[in-house]
Design a protein around this motif. Sequence first.
Motif, PDB file in Angstrom:
ATOM      1  N   ALA A 181      -4.596  -1.552   5.317  1.00  0.00           N
ATOM      2  CA  ALA A 181      -4.177  -1.559   3.912  1.00  0.00           C
ATOM      3  C   ALA A 181      -4.980  -2.565   3.088  1.00  0.00           C
ATOM      4  N   ILE A 182      -5.556  -3.565   3.731  1.00  0.00           N
ATOM      5  CA  ILE A 182      -6.385  -4.560   3.030  1.00  0.00           C
ATOM      6  C   ILE A 182      -7.594  -3.885   2.341  1.00  0.00           C
ATOM      7  N   ALA A 183      -7.961  -2.694   2.773  1.00  0.00           N
ATOM      8  CA  ALA A 183      -9.048  -1.964   2.111  1.00  0.00           C
ATOM      9  C   ALA A 183      -8.601  -1.397   0.766  1.00  0.00           C
ATOM     10  N   ARG A 184      -7.294  -1.312   0.545  1.00  0.00           N
ATOM     11  CA  ARG A 184      -6.801  -0.656  -0.680  1.00  0.00           C
ATOM     12  C   ARG A 184      -6.042  -1.589  -1.625  1.00  0.00           C
ATOM     13  N   VAL A 185      -5.417  -2.631  -1.086  1.00  0.00           N
ATOM     14  CA  VAL A 185      -4.617  -3.541  -1.921  1.00  0.00           C
ATOM     15  C   VAL A 185      -5.455  -4.783  -2.228  1.00  0.00           C
ATOM     16  N   LYS A 186      -5.485  -5.203  -3.494  1.00  0.00           N
ATOM     17  CA  LYS A 186      -6.281  -6.384  -3.870  1.00  0.00           C
ATOM     18  C   LYS A 186      -5.406  -7.631  -3.854  1.00  0.00           C
ATOM     19  N   VAL A 187      -5.875  -8.648  -3.104  1.00  0.00           N
ATOM     20  CA  VAL A 187      -5.111  -9.881  -2.941  1.00  0.00           C
ATOM     21  C   VAL A 187      -5.846 -11.013  -3.663  1.00  0.00           C
ATOM     22  N   HIS A 188      -5.140 -11.693  -4.580  1.00  0.00           N
ATOM     23  CA  HIS A 188      -5.729 -12.782  -5.357  1.00  0.00           C
ATOM     24  C   HIS A 188      -4.980 -14.078  -5.078  1.00  0.00           C
ATOM     25  N   TYR A 189      -5.683 -15.208  -5.119  1.00  0.00           N
ATOM     26  CA  TYR A 189      -5.045 -16.521  -5.020  1.00  0.00           C
ATOM     27  C   TYR A 189      -5.103 -17.192  -6.390  1.00  0.00           C
ATOM     28  N   ILE A 190      -3.937 -17.573  -6.891  1.00  0.00           N
ATOM     29  CA  ILE A 190      -3.863 -18.158  -8.234  1.00  0.00           C
ATOM     30  C   ILE A 190      -2.529 -18.918  -8.332  1.00  0.00           C
ATOM     31  N   PRO A 191      -2.512 -20.062  -9.008  1.00  0.00           N
ATOM     32  CA  PRO A 191      -1.220 -20.736  -9.202  1.00  0.00           C
ATOM     33  C   PRO A 191      -0.283 -19.784  -9.948  1.00  0.00           C
ATOM     34  N   LEU A 192       0.904 -19.551  -9.400  1.00  0.00           N
ATOM     35  CA  LEU A 192       1.791 -18.530  -9.971  1.00  0.00           C
ATOM     36  C   LEU A 192       2.237 -18.858 -11.406  1.00  0.00           C
ATOM     37  N   PRO A 193       2.464 -20.145 -11.744  1.00  0.00           N
ATOM     38  CA  PRO A 193       2.815 -20.426 -13.147  1.00  0.00           C
ATOM     39  C   PRO A 193       1.696 -19.993 -14.115  1.00  0.00           C
ATOM     40  N   ASP A 194       0.445 -20.186 -13.734  1.00  0.00           N
ATOM     41  CA  ASP A 194      -0.675 -19.744 -14.578  1.00  0.00           C
ATOM     42  C   ASP A 194      -0.657 -18.227 -14.730  1.00  0.00           C
ATOM     43  N   LEU A 195      -0.441 -17.531 -13.613  1.00  0.00           N
ATOM     44  CA  LEU A 195      -0.402 -16.070 -13.655  1.00  0.00           C
ATOM     45  C   LEU A 195       0.700 -15.589 -14.593  1.00  0.00           C
TER      46      LEU A 195
ATOM     47  N   ASP B 123       0.839  -1.199   0.000  1.00  0.00           N
ATOM     48  CA  ASP B 123       0.000   0.000   0.000  1.00  0.00           C
ATOM     49  C   ASP B 123       0.877   1.253   0.000  1.00  0.00           C
ATOM     50  N   TRP B 124       1.903   1.255   0.849  1.00  0.00           N
ATOM     51  CA  TRP B 124       2.807   2.406   0.942  1.00  0.00           C
ATOM     52  C   TRP B 124       3.504   2.669  -0.395  1.00  0.00           C
ATOM     53  N   PHE B 125       3.904   1.580  -1.048  1.00  0.00           N
ATOM     54  CA  PHE B 125       4.667   1.729  -2.288  1.00  0.00           C
ATOM     55  C   PHE B 125       3.775   1.696  -3.534  1.00  0.00           C
ATOM     56  N   GLY B 126       2.465   1.843  -3.348  1.00  0.00           N
ATOM     57  CA  GLY B 126       1.563   1.961  -4.491  1.00  0.00           C
ATOM     58  C   GLY B 126       1.452   0.707  -5.347  1.00  0.00           C
ATOM     59  N   ILE B 127       1.575  -0.453  -4.707  1.00  0.00           N
ATOM     60  CA  ILE B 127       1.394  -1.724  -5.426  1.00  0.00           C
ATOM     61  C   ILE B 127      -0.038  -2.179  -5.189  1.00  0.00           C
ATOM     62  N   GLU B 128      -0.827  -2.267  -6.284  1.00  0.00           N
ATOM     63  CA  GLU B 128      -2.269  -2.445  -6.108  1.00  0.00           C
ATOM     64  C   GLU B 128      -2.736  -3.890  -6.078  1.00  0.00           C
ATOM     65  N   GLN B 129      -1.916  -4.790  -6.628  1.00  0.00           N
ATOM     66  CA  GLN B 129      -2.325  -6.192  -6.656  1.00  0.00           C
ATOM     67  C   GLN B 129      -1.219  -7.100  -6.113  1.00  0.00           C
ATOM     68  N   ILE B 130      -1.635  -8.046  -5.264  1.00  0.00           N
ATOM     69  CA  ILE B 130      -0.733  -9.083  -4.764  1.00  0.00           C
ATOM     70  C   ILE B 130      -1.313 -10.439  -5.160  1.00  0.00           C
ATOM     71  N   PHE B 131      -0.490 -11.256  -5.819  1.00  0.00           N
ATOM     72  CA  PHE B 131      -0.921 -12.581  -6.244  1.00  0.00           C
ATOM     73  C   PHE B 131      -0.291 -13.625  -5.335  1.00  0.00           C
ATOM     74  N   CYS B 132      -1.140 -14.441  -4.697  1.00  0.00           N
ATOM     75  CA  CYS B 132      -0.641 -15.444  -3.756  1.00  0.00           C
ATOM     76  C   CYS B 132      -0.815 -16.838  -4.355  1.00  0.00           C
ATOM     77  N   SER B 133       0.213 -17.676  -4.198  1.00  0.00           N
ATOM     78  CA  SER B 133       0.060 -19.085  -4.567  1.00  0.00           C
ATOM     79  C   SER B 133      -1.005 -19.692  -3.662  1.00  0.00           C
ATOM     80  N   PRO B 134      -1.686 -20.743  -4.121  1.00  0.00           N
ATOM     81  CA  PRO B 134      -2.748 -21.350  -3.296  1.00  0.00           C
ATOM     82  C   PRO B 134      -2.234 -21.828  -1.939  1.00  0.00           C
TER      83      PRO B 134
END
Lengths: 256, 256
Positions: A153-167, A125-136
């Motif tokens: 910060a969870i109100a502003r940063v979007k967190v997704h769960y996705i296999p990282l190779p697919d991403l 959030d501080w560094f203006g990163i809007e999306q975080i992709f997490c491995s399952p």
Amino acid sequence: MPLSKNKIKYIHSLEQKKTRKEERNFLAEGPKLVDDLLGHFPCHYLAATNEWLNEHSSIIADEIAVVTTEELSRASLLKTPQQVLAIFEQAKHNIELEKAQRSLSLALDDIQDPGNLGTIIRLADWFGIEQIFCSPGTVDVYNPKTIQATMGAIARVKVHYIPLPDLIASLRGIPVYGTFLDGEDLYQKPLSEAGLIVMGNEGNGISKEVENLVSHHLYIPNYPQKRQTSESLNVAIATAVVCAEFRRQMIIPKQL
Amino acid sequence: MPLSKNKIKYIHSLEQKKTRKEERNFLAEGPKLVDDLLGHFPCHYLAATNEWLNEHSSIIADEIAVVTTEELSRASLLKTPQQVLAIFEQAKHNIELEKAQRSLSLALDDIQDPGNLGTIIRLADWFGIEQIFCSPGTVDVYNPKTIQATMGAIARVKVHYIPLPDLIASLRGIPVYGTFLDGEDLYQKPLSEAGLIVMGNEGNGISKEVENLVSHHLYIPNYPQKRQTSESLNVAIATAVVCAEFRRQMIIPKQL
């Protein structure tokens, strides 16, 4: 209406990932955090002291309970309960691939510690990163310890769960960065404005499968440089140093 | 010899600062951490599985117990006990003022969270900071959570407790840095090779008394820059970003 035993039991059950998943709810505590989340997530339940409620007259929640400090302590998961706790509905974000292709994002490969995940969301959030992709296999973002550590910060940063190779396959073409003990000095490399920064598990680092997809191997120089030690950095600390350097180069691009 | 009830009780009592202070002992768990501490601190007691002991034939400790995994679980303070736990004697370091005058040190002004303190000790080790000065109100460095979070760095970094105004008076002449929301951009200032970096309490930042003694007010730029938000950085994260920049400028001094 005072806190019923059933309500307290329900609140405590939100420590369990299984319950959170079934209910699609999560718990947040304390004035700063609850203030930040209200308006960003539907609030199903809120318990607060009279004092707190007097200062917040226009709360929208399905159910509001006035409670004593003593009742709050019984419901709270914190060592030092603070005036208010609330149950919110989990967010449903869609992955914004185009945004990820033209900005900086984080990918977390099996981060296990809930505090580390929360701290990473806060610094993103501080560094203006809007999306975080997490491995399952990464810890659940709605773990109460993670939510508390985000400090809102969870109100502003979007967190997704996705296999990282697919991403990474979907993001084909953008640079994929990772930190490795045998990587290249972070400060000697021009860093791109758009890219994916992969951070690995606390004990094992980045998995082999994901490592094969990393295009740029970075190293955070220690000091004195390259001395032989058994040490390493905490994953949230390493994430911060890397993100800070990406942003420094964007602010002062000509000096590298 | 199996673990007696009294021994387990004694191990658990080391969670209390009062007991640690009286006994001048502290607890450490897990193979990596215990390996790092053996040889640096006198070991009064060590309990380990047969497997671990077979791999460590030349351990020096006042008492060694072979235990089952089940016994270890009962004694352990960790969620996932790991092969070995040990009780060490607390170190007695003298403050090295001359070293502090010609190198970089950290001062912590009432840091409360044991995990934050441990993480800061770990990153200080990475960045070659040999002394950390804690205000008397800072959490105890021998708290088991702090020791675990250092990941062994406590064997290399010396931690002192001293009123910070007294310390700064003794160090007269060296630059004293602190981070403030209205400070000057960290990346726009030449940073000195010797100095004291003060980091403040999680909720309240640097105390007024110490703030008056800070000679250089720094700010970690967020991104996009200077946007209005309610956010801030975790204190260990902020410490890392500041220390990394001091070291970057020492490695690449001519480019700023």
